[in-house]
Motif scaffolding. Structure first.
Motif, PDB file in Angstrom:
ATOM      1  N   VAL A 297       2.747   3.364  -7.223  1.00 18.08           N
ATOM      2  CA  VAL A 297       2.091   2.546  -6.193  1.00 18.08           C
ATOM      3  C   VAL A 297       2.694   1.146  -6.099  1.00 18.08           C
ATOM      4  N   SER A 298       3.818   0.927  -6.784  1.00 16.40           N
ATOM      5  CA  SER A 298       4.453  -0.386  -6.700  1.00 16.40           C
ATOM      6  C   SER A 298       5.415  -0.465  -5.517  1.00 16.40           C
ATOM      7  N   TYR A 299       5.854   0.673  -5.010  1.00 11.78           N
ATOM      8  CA  TYR A 299       6.792   0.716  -3.897  1.00 11.78           C
ATOM      9  C   TYR A 299       6.217   1.437  -2.679  1.00 11.78           C
ATOM     10  N   ARG A 300       4.973   1.861  -2.756  1.00 15.10           N
ATOM     11  CA  ARG A 300       4.269   2.471  -1.630  1.00 15.10           C
ATOM     12  C   ARG A 300       2.790   2.175  -1.817  1.00 15.10           C
ATOM     13  N   THR A 301       2.032   2.227  -0.744  1.00 16.91           N
ATOM     14  CA  THR A 301       0.611   1.869  -0.838  1.00 16.91           C
ATOM     15  C   THR A 301      -0.245   3.090  -1.156  1.00 16.91           C
ATOM     16  N   ARG A 302      -1.398   2.842  -1.722  1.00 14.24           N
ATOM     17  CA  ARG A 302      -2.349   3.924  -1.966  1.00 14.24           C
ATOM     18  C   ARG A 302      -2.802   4.550  -0.644  1.00 14.24           C
ATOM     19  N   GLU A 303      -2.846   3.728   0.398  1.00 13.65           N
ATOM     20  CA  GLU A 303      -3.250   4.222   1.713  1.00 13.65           C
ATOM     21  C   GLU A 303      -2.242   5.238   2.252  1.00 13.65           C
ATOM     22  N   GLU A 304      -0.956   5.010   1.996  1.00  9.66           N
ATOM     23  CA  GLU A 304       0.069   5.955   2.439  1.00  9.66           C
ATOM     24  C   GLU A 304      -0.126   7.307   1.764  1.00  9.66           C
TER      25      GLU A 304
END
Length: 388
Positions: A297-304
């Motif tokens: 989740v450091s390079y993409r969001t939890r929402e994604e």
């Protein structure tokens, strides 16, 4: 009297179960036709069909297999956090339609080689959940006797699990060369990720396979991130299905097991016809990070991640199709879920209690068939015996 009472109870339970199965069969269809996403093509005049028939038996089989892979990976996550599994561990939950769809499109006698994200392919190639989890925990009951771990699992016509990024590319071409040499009408699926697509050895494998017209299906599982780097930041051309340059390619919806199945059948037939290699890009997504050391989740969001889960999850896509077309009922699928959960729990119990291999077995199986010989250990005075 007690025996007679138990007999009556068991008879009633059996009758109820039989009635439930009979009612489900009466209320369900035997098959249904579905539209699937059209594949993007490269150097091909026609591609896979845009409609396909799914039988009830096939649907139930695919559902069980995908759910098993999902639950197995989640159990591996749990065992890793409990420190039963150590070292590297790359999970494939979210990508279940890829391994299940690929296996549905080939023959058991065909060959498969993949990257280190291998657990799902191990299962679809025939390894049991018990042997996979036991290998992850390093136990004697593992498919590689506890000496391979997450990245090195093997079975008949399955060549791993390869820890070096892209190394399976030339190896897959070599397996395809053996298929052509033997003239047995078999093919090799060579899987790699979007990160490995930038490796030079992949391009070299493309060149050899095209020169010699090898029956090799190169398959890029594009889950959008090579470790923690998105494809947009890592690839000058993210159209991986065109990367073969002189090799035809197709881009496939890797979240739809039926789309993957039909594309694989098409690619397999292309190779068997003697036309040489073909390239498939499966557009997919992994829910976990690159490995267990990556929270993801450091390079993409939890929402994604949540959006993919809610809109494109491969298990839910198949589940909705089956229920809406009356190929299966919600109750049937729940029963499968309960059976899968029990299978995973039993396998995990075995994987955490089975003994570890003895130290003297460390040198075994270096060769598949050879007489015993001594193997030097970490220093000259430590000796192991190799037994095939």
């Amino acid at each position: 009297m007690l025996a007679a009472f138990i007999s009556r109870v068991l008879r009633r339970v059996a009758q109820k179960s039989a009635r439930r199965v009979l009612v489900a069969s009466r209320n369900s269809s035997n098959d249904a036709t579905f539209e699937i996403k059209k594949c993007d093509l490269y150097l091909l005049e026609e591609g896979p069909p845009v409609t396909t028939v799914l039988t009830r038996a096939e649907g139930l089989k695919y559902y069980r297999m995908m759910l098993t892979v999902r639950r197995m990976e989640l159990k591996a996550d749990q065992l890793y956090k409990q420190k039963f599994i150590r070292g590297f561990c790359h999970l494939c939950d979210g990508q279940e339609a890829c391994c299940v769809g690929l296996e549905a499109g080939i023959n058991p006698s065909d060959h498969v080689i993949t990257s280190y994200r291998a657990h799902g392919v191990c299962y679809t190639r025939g390894l049991s959940v018990r042997s996979i989890l036991a290998e992850l925990t390093g136990r004697r009951g593992g498919c590689a006797k506890g000496k391979g771990g997450s990245m090195h699992m093997y079975t008949k016509n399955f060549y791993g699990g390869n820890g070096i990024v892209g190394a399976q590319g030339p190896l897959g071409a070599g397996i395809a060369l053996a298929c052509k040499y033997k003239g047995n009408d078999e093919i090799c699926l060579t899987l790699y990720g979007d990160g490995a697509a930038n490796q030079g050895q992949i391009a070299e494998a493309f060149n050899m396979a095209a020169l010699w017209k090898l029956p090799c299906v190169f398959i890029c599982e594009n889950n959008l991130y090579g470790m923690g780097t998105s494809t947009e930041r890592a690839a000058a051309s993210p159209d991986y299905y065109k990367r073969g340059n002189f090799i035809p390619g197709l881009k496939v919806d890797g979240m739809d097991v039926l789309c993957v199945r039909e594309a694989t059948k098409f690619a397999a037939n292309y190779c068997r016809s003697g036309k040489g290699p073909i390239l498939m890009e499966l557009q997919t997504y992994r829910y976990h990070g690159h490995s267990m050391s990556d929270p993801g989740v450091s390079y993409r969001t939890r929402e994604e991640i949540q959006e993919v889960r809610s809109k494109r999850d491969p298990i839910i896509i198949l589940q909705d199709r089956m229920v809406n077309s009356k190929l299966a009922t919600v109750e049937e699928l729940k029963e499968i879920g309960a059976e899968v959960r029990k299978e995973i729990d039993d396998a995990a119990q075995f994987a955490t209690t089975d003994p570890e291999p003895h130290l003297e077995e460390l040198g075994h199986h270096i060769y598949s068939s050879d007489s015993s010989f001594e193997v030097r250990g970490a220093n000259p005075w430590i000796k192991f015996k190799s037994v095939s």
